[in-house]
Write a protein that holds these residues in place. Sequence first.
Motif, PDB file in Angstrom:
ATOM      1  N   PHE A 330      65.871  -9.810  -9.748  1.00  0.00           N
ATOM      2  CA  PHE A 330      65.531  -8.413 -10.010  1.00  0.00           C
ATOM      3  C   PHE A 330      64.201  -8.315 -10.738  1.00  0.00           C
ATOM      4  CE2 PHE A 330      70.048  -9.287 -10.903  1.00  0.00           C
ATOM      5  CZ  PHE A 330      70.655  -8.547  -9.893  1.00  0.00           C
ATOM      6  N   ILE A 331      63.530  -7.161 -10.555  1.00  0.00           N
ATOM      7  CA  ILE A 331      62.384  -6.834 -11.402  1.00  0.00           C
ATOM      8  C   ILE A 331      62.943  -6.152 -12.646  1.00  0.00           C
ATOM      9  CG2 ILE A 331      60.371  -5.298 -11.606  1.00  0.00           C
ATOM     10  CD1 ILE A 331      59.812  -5.858  -8.673  1.00  0.00           C
ATOM     11  N   TYR A 332      62.443  -6.532 -13.801  1.00  0.00           N
ATOM     12  CA  TYR A 332      62.919  -5.921 -15.049  1.00  0.00           C
ATOM     13  C   TYR A 332      62.787  -4.396 -14.980  1.00  0.00           C
ATOM     14  CZ  TYR A 332      62.826  -4.071 -19.730  1.00  0.00           C
ATOM     15  OH  TYR A 332      63.058  -3.287 -20.826  1.00  0.00           O
ATOM     16  N   SER A 333      63.840  -3.719 -15.422  1.00  0.00           N
ATOM     17  CA  SER A 333      63.847  -2.256 -15.435  1.00  0.00           C
ATOM     18  C   SER A 333      64.203  -1.790 -16.858  1.00  0.00           C
ATOM     19  CB  SER A 333      64.914  -1.792 -14.428  1.00  0.00           C
ATOM     20  OG  SER A 333      65.222  -0.444 -14.564  1.00  0.00           O
ATOM     21  N   PRO A 334      63.293  -1.087 -17.546  1.00  0.00           N
ATOM     22  CA  PRO A 334      63.583  -0.675 -18.931  1.00  0.00           C
ATOM     23  C   PRO A 334      64.765   0.279 -18.990  1.00  0.00           C
ATOM     24  CG  PRO A 334      61.286  -0.223 -18.311  1.00  0.00           C
ATOM     25  CD  PRO A 334      62.005  -0.585 -17.062  1.00  0.00           C
ATOM     26  N   ARG A 335      65.710   0.003 -19.875  1.00  0.00           N
ATOM     27  CA  ARG A 335      66.903   0.841 -19.985  1.00  0.00           C
ATOM     28  C   ARG A 335      66.968   1.501 -21.364  1.00  0.00           C
ATOM     29  NH1 ARG A 335      67.250   2.715 -16.626  1.00  0.00           N
ATOM     30  NH2 ARG A 335      69.427   3.195 -16.315  1.00  0.00           N
TER      31      ARG A 335
END
Length: 458
Positions: A330-335
């Motif tokens: 996955f590409i990092y996704s800010p949560r």
Amino acid sequence: MRKVFIHTFGCQMNEADSARMIEALAKSGWAPTGSPDDADLVILNTCSIREKSEQKLLSALGRYRPLKAERGARIGVGGCVAQQEKTRLLKKVPYLDFVFGPDQVGKLPEIVRRVEEENVRLAETEWLDSSTYVFPQADPDFARGRATAFVTAMKGCNNVCSFCIVPYTRGREVSRPVDEILEEVRGLTSVGVKEITLIGQNVNSYAGGVSFAELLRRTAAVDGVERVRFTTSHPHDLSDELIALFAEEPKVMPHFHLPVQSGSDSVLVRMRRTYTVEWYLDRLEKLRAARPGIAITTDIIVGFPGETDEDFQKTMDLVERVRFENAFSFIYSPRPRTAAARHLHEWGEVPRETAVARLVRLQAVLREHSFEYYASCIGTQVEVLVEGPSRYDPERRFGRTPENRVVNFDGDAEVGQTVMVRVDEATPNSLSGVQVGHSPAEPAQRGDSGRVRLSVVS
Ligand code: SAM
Ligand code: SF4
């Protein structure tokens, strides 16, 4: 009977929760349907692990909206987005009737009744801790005709990985008492289920009265259980006892999903993963010694804040070294609320094009490795537990090998039978072949991985 349609997003925990929703609603007179078009109630069981998962919810909601105008269907949202957004979701989506968190699955029939009878819009997202939470028990009748089943071993997560929203949507860990788990397993095998997968966000930190290894041992000992699997595990909770079990208990299948996330120690520190690459490799070496041929799969994030070219190269080096059988990348996704999102600018946001380029490079190598494993099966016989008709051709059968490799094949075996299949073709994620016998090979003929090399292939 009125009909309910459930659209499930995300992980195995959500799949299991959706099954419990169907069972709970059945007791109040609701029948499941496979099509939203004839549903009186539509439930979206959601995932919020990445931003994209949330966008998928909003577009699905848009697709179900006309059902409300056309046939007065009620629409509800459960799962992680529900827990995260609570009443905000009701404000954002005016045609939504109710929102309920993962801990409210048992209360679902009551929520639906109130929505219908009192004509109210509701958000039920209260957390339940270990003193009040009761794990919904699977109804074995719903598992009739199935070879495999997920059984919930624990919920929540006590880790604080800096990228992950799960602790905020699923709460603290609560382990299910061992006797409850075994009772559910006995119910499932009584209707013909052969393979049990114990599930939890961090399943190997299980603490429901016995160690996780002992839970697996007891599950394997239940009459009728032929295969035991589990997911997902955290490397720092991978005990020597669990590794030893792979040498000791043949019903525990030769597959371990062990998310590594990154091959760079400095990235792992910022991710708050609490292990090093060296520790991870040491665990794998011991697992491979305990069960030669074990399939190792993983999760990897690229473009984590501050990930340099050197860090990414270390991930590529690790991938070359381990040669994972399969990986989710996955590409990092800010949560929201997570530490990595708060430190995004301080640690350094990786530009989108760089992250995409890294993912493309990584996935090409991962695919190559997967294909090597699958192609190495061509010309061998593999043991397959039949799960049903093939998705691509209902005349064919579908099942999995002990290593969890998907096999589509020509044959006449029934769901729940274990048969030998001669493999003729492979892709990076499936095998294709022909059934060659009804019973599995004698254990003496079998390699540790349950695979038999043919001396003559017709
Ligand atoms: N409990 C498991 C563990 O510790 O490895 C992971 C469970 S999580 C539901 C599944 C995977 O989603 C993770 O292993 C990680 O690779 C990925 N993931 C989680 N948060 C993410 C984020 N913010 N961005 C991209 N991928 C993420
Ligand atoms: Fe998320 Fe980390 Fe818990 Fe896995 S262990 S669910 S990645 S916080």
